[in-house]
Structure formats: C-alpha cells, structure tokens
Design a protein around this motif. Structure first.
Motif, PDB file in Angstrom:
ATOM      1  N   LEU A  34       7.208  -2.763   8.055  1.00 33.37           N
ATOM      2  CA  LEU A  34       6.632  -1.070   7.144  1.00 33.37           C
ATOM      3  C   LEU A  34       6.866  -2.599   5.738  1.00 33.37           C
ATOM      4  O   LEU A  34       5.746  -1.527   4.655  1.00 33.37           O
ATOM      5  N   SER A  35       7.874  -2.185   4.991  1.00 34.54           N
ATOM      6  CA  SER A  35       7.799  -3.365   3.731  1.00 34.54           C
ATOM      7  C   SER A  35       6.226  -3.679   3.824  1.00 34.54           C
ATOM      8  O   SER A  35       5.757  -4.018   2.052  1.00 34.54           O
ATOM      9  N   THR A  36       6.100  -4.765   4.361  1.00 35.00           N
ATOM     10  CA  THR A  36       5.126  -5.913   4.699  1.00 35.00           C
ATOM     11  C   THR A  36       3.588  -5.195   5.049  1.00 35.00           C
ATOM     12  O   THR A  36       2.494  -6.098   3.772  1.00 35.00           O
ATOM     13  N   GLN A  37       3.629  -4.069   5.527  1.00 35.90           N
ATOM     14  CA  GLN A  37       2.694  -3.713   5.677  1.00 35.90           C
ATOM     15  C   GLN A  37       1.906  -2.787   4.115  1.00 35.90           C
ATOM     16  O   GLN A  37       0.873  -3.304   4.176  1.00 35.90           O
ATOM     17  N   LEU A  38       2.877  -2.522   3.880  1.00 36.92           N
ATOM     18  CA  LEU A  38       2.761  -1.605   2.683  1.00 36.92           C
ATOM     19  C   LEU A  38       2.293  -2.859   1.701  1.00 36.92           C
ATOM     20  O   LEU A  38       1.459  -2.147   0.825  1.00 36.92           O
ATOM     21  N   LYS A  39       2.461  -3.915   1.316  1.00 38.76           N
ATOM     22  CA  LYS A  39       2.073  -4.732   0.456  1.00 38.76           C
ATOM     23  C   LYS A  39       1.477  -4.467   0.560  1.00 38.76           C
ATOM     24  O   LYS A  39       0.459  -5.526  -0.237  1.00 38.76           O
ATOM     25  N   ARG A  40       0.668  -5.121   1.937  1.00 40.11           N
ATOM     26  CA  ARG A  40      -0.731  -5.551   2.825  1.00 40.11           C
ATOM     27  C   ARG A  40      -1.729  -4.780   1.294  1.00 40.11           C
ATOM     28  O   ARG A  40      -3.007  -5.168   1.427  1.00 40.11           O
ATOM     29  N   ILE A  41      -0.918  -3.499   2.321  1.00 36.64           N
ATOM     30  CA  ILE A  41      -2.693  -2.695   1.910  1.00 36.64           C
ATOM     31  C   ILE A  41      -2.276  -2.508   0.244  1.00 36.64           C
ATOM     32  O   ILE A  41      -3.321  -2.101  -0.339  1.00 36.64           O
ATOM     33  N   GLU A  42      -1.252  -2.265   0.056  1.00 41.26           N
ATOM     34  CA  GLU A  42      -1.473  -1.877  -1.638  1.00 41.26           C
ATOM     35  C   GLU A  42      -2.604  -3.538  -2.411  1.00 41.26           C
ATOM     36  O   GLU A  42      -3.081  -3.424  -3.253  1.00 41.26           O
ATOM     37  N   GLN A  43      -2.519  -4.891  -1.801  1.00 43.20           N
ATOM     38  CA  GLN A  43      -3.027  -5.836  -2.393  1.00 43.20           C
ATOM     39  C   GLN A  43      -4.511  -5.996  -1.566  1.00 43.20           C
ATOM     40  O   GLN A  43      -5.715  -5.700  -2.441  1.00 43.20           O
ATOM     41  N   GLU A  44      -4.976  -4.772  -0.594  1.00 44.87           N
ATOM     42  CA  GLU A  44      -6.168  -4.501  -0.387  1.00 44.87           C
ATOM     43  C   GLU A  44      -6.853  -3.506  -1.198  1.00 44.87           C
ATOM     44  O   GLU A  44      -7.893  -3.247  -1.654  1.00 44.87           O
ATOM     45  N   LEU A  45      -5.539  -2.374  -1.917  1.00 47.07           N
ATOM     46  CA  LEU A  45      -6.911  -1.248  -2.804  1.00 47.07           C
ATOM     47  C   LEU A  45      -6.225  -1.710  -4.011  1.00 47.07           C
ATOM     48  O   LEU A  45      -7.197  -1.207  -4.374  1.00 47.07           O
ATOM     49  N   GLY A  46      -5.429  -3.006  -4.851  1.00 48.26           N
ATOM     50  CA  GLY A  46      -5.828  -3.821  -6.115  1.00 48.26           C
ATOM     51  C   GLY A  46      -4.615  -2.597  -6.858  1.00 48.26           C
ATOM     52  O   GLY A  46      -4.943  -2.811  -8.344  1.00 48.26           O
ATOM     53  N   GLY A  47      -3.454  -2.437  -6.466  1.00 46.64           N
ATOM     54  CA  GLY A  47      -2.762  -1.680  -6.634  1.00 46.64           C
ATOM     55  C   GLY A  47      -1.779  -1.073  -6.165  1.00 46.64           C
ATOM     56  O   GLY A  47      -1.432  -0.551  -4.656  1.00 46.64           O
ATOM     57  N   PRO A  48      -0.331  -0.710  -6.910  1.00 55.33           N
ATOM     58  CA  PRO A  48       0.465  -0.108  -6.273  1.00 55.33           C
ATOM     59  C   PRO A  48       0.374   0.775  -5.991  1.00 55.33           C
ATOM     60  O   PRO A  48       0.079   1.753  -6.916  1.00 55.33           O
ATOM     61  N   LEU A  49       0.634   1.589  -4.508  1.00 56.05           N
ATOM     62  CA  LEU A  49       1.038   3.062  -4.534  1.00 56.05           C
ATOM     63  C   LEU A  49       2.477   4.063  -4.099  1.00 56.05           C
ATOM     64  O   LEU A  49       2.119   5.274  -4.304  1.00 56.05           O
TER      65      LEU A  49
END
Length: 307
Positions: A34-49
């Motif tokens: 889940l942590s890896t998935q979150l990092k990928r999502i944040e990279q895609e969106l351009g900022g920390p969520l």
C-alpha cells in the motif's frame, strides 16, 4: 500510470483509518504494498497526499481536494456493483430499492428489512434532493432523507413524505482534548478560535452552518470536506464540525450538544404511495431509536423533549 477506482478506494481507506497499517488491513493488502502504491499515486499527481506523522496519516490540502472528488466516485462504483450483483442473483423480480443520506440507523434498518423480505438495494447520496428526484423518476422505491433548517427540500410532484423526527438537533464533533469537550454542552463562543469543516455538497448545510456562526458573532476559518475527512481531521485536532447526534465517536474525538440547539434537521421517509411507507417505516423508527440509545447525550435530549 492512470488512476483507477482501486487507487481511489485505497486513498479513502487511508483517510478513513488515519493509518497505512489499518488501511492495508482493511483493504486486505500488505502495508509495504500500500505504501508503494501511495507513492506512485503521489508521483502521478505531482505532490504528497498525506502527511506521515508519528500518530498516523493526515491529508494534505491536495489530498483533501482529491478525496472530495474521489469519495462520490467510489460510492457510486460500490452502488453499481451492488445493483449489478443483485440483478444477477435475483430470480424473483426487482428488489426493494432504498435511497438514503448518511445515517447510523441504516445498518439496523436494512437488517430488520432482511428478516421479512428480499435483500434491499441501497443507493447513498449526500444530496437529499437528488434522491427525491431518483424516487420520482422510478429509480428508487423509498428514500430516507434529511431537510436542513432554512433550506426546504424541493419535493417533486407525486411523492408522499412521512416525518421520522420533527427536529434532530445537530451536535458538534471536536477533538477529545479540546477544553470545551470537558463539558456535556458546548457554547459556540468556546469554539471561536477553531477551524470549522463543512461539506458544501450537502443540500443546505453550508448556508445553515454559516447562519449559525454569524448569529453567534463568529467568523472562523472554514474548510471544505466530506464528513469522512472531517472526522479524520477532528481526531487529529485540525478542525471541529457539526455532526449528527448519533455520530459514532472515536477515542480521539468527542461529540457534544451545542448550547441552545441552534441548528436542526427534519428527518423524512419518502415514497410514491402511503402503502410503500407503511411497509418500511416501523423498521426505520426501530433502527433509529436503537442508535439514539447508544448516544447518551442525544437519548437524554429526546427524553427531555418527549420524543
């Protein structure tokens, strides 16, 4: 990477639980995954969520924006899947289609209905007016909705409404360590220095809360967010928010009556005929009374006003 519903569901789980560990357990995946998935999502969106803190995860401003749009999409997909499965397995014709705004009474209501008829299909929506339009259009059989004071519902022709509770006072949810939480009743002036969170998508809530605060002479900073996000931020001490008196309390938060009961809603059950109301109204009242008894401050209030 394209965002998918599973990604949005993961973000909602992190916000709801306030922890990557608890969210992973809820989703049935490992925490590292889940942590890896979150990092990928944040990279895609351009900022920390989310801000990762010792006490858990807290949404960033970008995260709040995304969660505000993600929750309705996740809820709609869940409803779509539930309806599709029901249609695939129901050999006896259409089921009872129930629409509802948020309420802790829902679980008990559905449980009671299952004891004497087929599995209900549930459609959730923050907008009572949207549910009434669905009911009038034949997409629902009954709708359990609330009407915020000062913002009358737009009831389509051909519907009948039955009052469940004439006036349900809205309470306030605040951090458990807030000084005002030491008392069973909170004065709005005790919350003058707090940030408030309001869900602008709930029919009438934005205007009603603003009227209440202005009448008390308050001009606090107001944030936008759905009730799941609000609950998470209350638990971390970021905001206070209005809530239903039957709101489920977390260890990090307190639910208190507002002095003078300045904000209330009327609870309705709507259908196209009185007969349809008769079929499901008694179970709804029993379920509502059940959750009201679990909220001591509210149950005492109901007894006081003779409901």
């Amino acid at each position: 990477m394209d965002l998918e519903v599973r990604h949005l569901r993961a973000l909602c789980a992190i916000a709801d639980t306030g922890s990557l560990h608890r969210a992973a357990r809820q989703l049935g995946v490992s925490q590292p995954s889940l942590s890896t998935q979150l990092k990928r999502i944040e990279q895609e969106l351009g900022g920390p969520l989310f801000l990762r803190e010792r006490t858990g995860c807290r949404p960033t401003p970008l995260g709040l924006v995304l969660l505000g749009r993600a929750r309705p999409l996740v809820a709609e997909m869940q409803a779509l899947v539930a309806e599709a499965r029901a249609a695939a397995t129901d050999a006896d014709g259409p089921q009872l289609r129930i629409g509802s705004t948020a309420s802790r009474a829902l679980a008990g209501w559905l449980r009671r209905l299952r004891t004497r008829q087929r599995e209900p299909v549930l459609q959730m929506d923050v907008s009572a007016n949207a549910l009434l339009r669905m009911l009038a259009g034949g997409r629902l059989d009954v709708a359990f909705v609330h009407e915020v004071e000062g913002s009358p519902l737009r009831v389509p022709d051909g519907l009948v409404l039955r009052v469940l509770v004439e006036r349900e006072p809205q309470f306030v949810s605040l951090p458990a360590d807030h000084p005002a939480a030491a008392y069973p009743e909170v004065r709005l002036s005790d919350l003058a220095g707090d940030r408030w969170m309001i869900d602008p998508t709930v029919d009438g809530e934005w205007d009603a809360v603003h009227r209440m605060l202005r009448a008390a002479g308050l001009r606090p900073r107001v944030l936008h967010g759905d009730y799941h996000t609000a609950a998470s931020l209350v638990a971390t001490g970021e905001v206070v928010t209005v809530c239903q008196p039957t709101c489920q309390v977390r260890p990090e938060m307190a639910v208190r009556r507002i002095q003078g009961d300045p904000l209330g809603v009327r609870l309705y059950l709507a259908a196209r005929t009185e007969g349809e109301l008769d079929l499901v109204f008694p179970e709804l009242w029993e379920a509502y009374a059940e959750v009201a008894r679990e909220a001591p401050g509210y149950w005492e209030w109901l007894d006081l006003v003779g409901v």
